[in-house]
Design an enzyme around this catalytic site. Sequence first.
Site, PDB file in Angstrom:
ATOM      1  N   GLU A  19       0.974 -13.589   3.452  1.00 50.24           N
ATOM      2  CA  GLU A  19       2.137 -12.961   4.557  1.00 50.24           C
ATOM      3  C   GLU A  19       1.739 -13.141   5.632  1.00 50.24           C
ATOM      4  OE1 GLU A  19       3.289  -9.224   5.268  1.00 50.24           O
ATOM      5  OE2 GLU A  19       1.261  -8.485   4.372  1.00 50.24           O
ATOM      6  N   LYS A  54      -0.687   2.296   2.357  1.00 49.55           N
ATOM      7  CA  LYS A  54      -1.009   3.184   3.477  1.00 49.55           C
ATOM      8  C   LYS A  54      -0.276   4.322   3.280  1.00 49.55           C
ATOM      9  CE  LYS A  54      -1.935   0.624   7.720  1.00 49.55           C
ATOM     10  NZ  LYS A  54      -1.519  -0.561   7.940  1.00 49.55           N
TER      11      LYS A  54
HETATM   12  N1  PSU Z   1       2.028  -2.042   5.326  1.00 50.48           N
HETATM   13  C1  PSU Z   1       0.662  -2.161   6.376  1.00 50.48           C
HETATM   14  N2  PSU Z   1       0.718  -3.945   6.978  1.00 50.48           N
HETATM   15  C2  PSU Z   1       2.469  -4.500   6.842  1.00 50.48           C
HETATM   16  C3  PSU Z   1       2.909  -4.143   6.637  1.00 50.48           C
HETATM   17  C4  PSU Z   1       3.254  -2.494   5.301  1.00 50.48           C
HETATM   18  O1  PSU Z   1      -0.767  -1.517   6.054  1.00 50.48           O
HETATM   19  O2  PSU Z   1       1.812  -5.244   7.597  1.00 50.48           O
HETATM   20  C5  PSU Z   1       4.189  -4.910   5.780  1.00 50.48           C
HETATM   21  C6  PSU Z   1       4.239  -6.288   4.952  1.00 50.48           C
HETATM   22  O3  PSU Z   1       4.567  -7.160   6.151  1.00 50.48           O
HETATM   23  C7  PSU Z   1       5.177  -5.536   3.975  1.00 50.48           C
HETATM   24  C8  PSU Z   1       5.763  -4.447   5.195  1.00 50.48           C
HETATM   25  O4  PSU Z   1       5.268  -6.067   2.908  1.00 50.48           O
HETATM   26  O5  PSU Z   1       5.348  -4.649   6.207  1.00 50.48           O
HETATM   27  C9  PSU Z   1       7.131  -3.623   4.198  1.00 50.48           C
HETATM   28  O6  PSU Z   1       7.997  -3.980   5.096  1.00 50.48           O
HETATM   29  P1  PSU Z   1       9.370  -3.118   4.455  1.00 50.48           P
HETATM   30  O7  PSU Z   1       8.738  -1.127   4.102  1.00 50.48           O
HETATM   31  O8  PSU Z   1      10.179  -2.470   5.484  1.00 50.48           O
HETATM   32  O9  PSU Z   1       9.760  -3.345   2.811  1.00 50.48           O
END
Ligand code: PSU
Length: 311
Positions: A28, A163
Amino acid sequence: MTPESAHLDLAPDVQLALRQGQPVVALESTIISHGMPYPDNVATARRVEAEVRRHGAVPATIAVVEGRLTAGLSEAQIEALGRAGPAVAKVSRRDLPYIVATGRTGATTVAATMIIAAMAGIRVFATGGIGGVHRGATQTFDISADLQELARTSVAVVCAGAKSILDLGLTLEYLETQGVPVLGYQTDQLPAFFTRDSGFGVDHRLESAADIAAMLKVKWDLGLDGGVVVANPIPEAHAMNRSDIDRAIEQALADARARGVTGKETTPFLLERVNAITGGSSLAANIELVLNNARLASAIAVALAAPGSMG
Ligand code: PSU
Ligand code: MN
């Protein structure tokens, strides 16, 4: 040409590998632009690609580039995304049509990366951590679109769990409701990204990449569409002290509340705060766990591509 493939560009090596049934691993780009600081983000993206190659698969880093869904970014495209950082649009499922229709560039989340990987025919994806149900979601309704994507799109996501900025218990409940298997690679515990154990269990434990590939094949042969979470704990040598990371996360959550951060800004804000509070130690751990996930994802992709495996 299908309607969606008119919007999709594959790097030549990715296209060739897919055509020949060779293993490919999706990666990603939100982790590059919004998950780590420059220039470590770019250096890490390059190392992850090299690690995938070293383990016998072709890496396909995914993003939207000037309105084109792109699987297999060039070095220059990775550099540009990493340098622009949070100025780049963070693109999840709901953002994709706007970004494509307006010819913009965006970094794809786990959800959007899964969509593009599935379109391209890539079944295995390595990242750091997935999004999930946020703490306080009973009030905010903040549930990452990653979870719904796992429910519907047939890609295995190799991660180090999630996390604990998230409510991991509610995240597991949501995945259960949506029928998404959470597999532990050589562990019974759900890892919590920086630590090997979150205090929650996984649904099933598997000991090898071949066993995981075999289960993926059965799931999809049975017509059980949707993704799988492959939870791969951070190597022991790089795991962080739990109370240090917990303290940083509590502080980051308090900062987010104080600033009234909401919506798609929440996750990038928390990631940036945790990085800032813990300094280099969490970044080093983050890089190691992503490399570790790239190795496992490559082994799974190799096993899936083995003759007779995917039919
Ligand atoms: N958690 C991490 N590192 C990241 C992300 C989440 O530890 O880089 C990023 C990933 O791309 C994940 C996104 O898909 O954040 C999720 O965002 P949201 O909670 O807004 O869906
Ligand atoms: Mn959200």
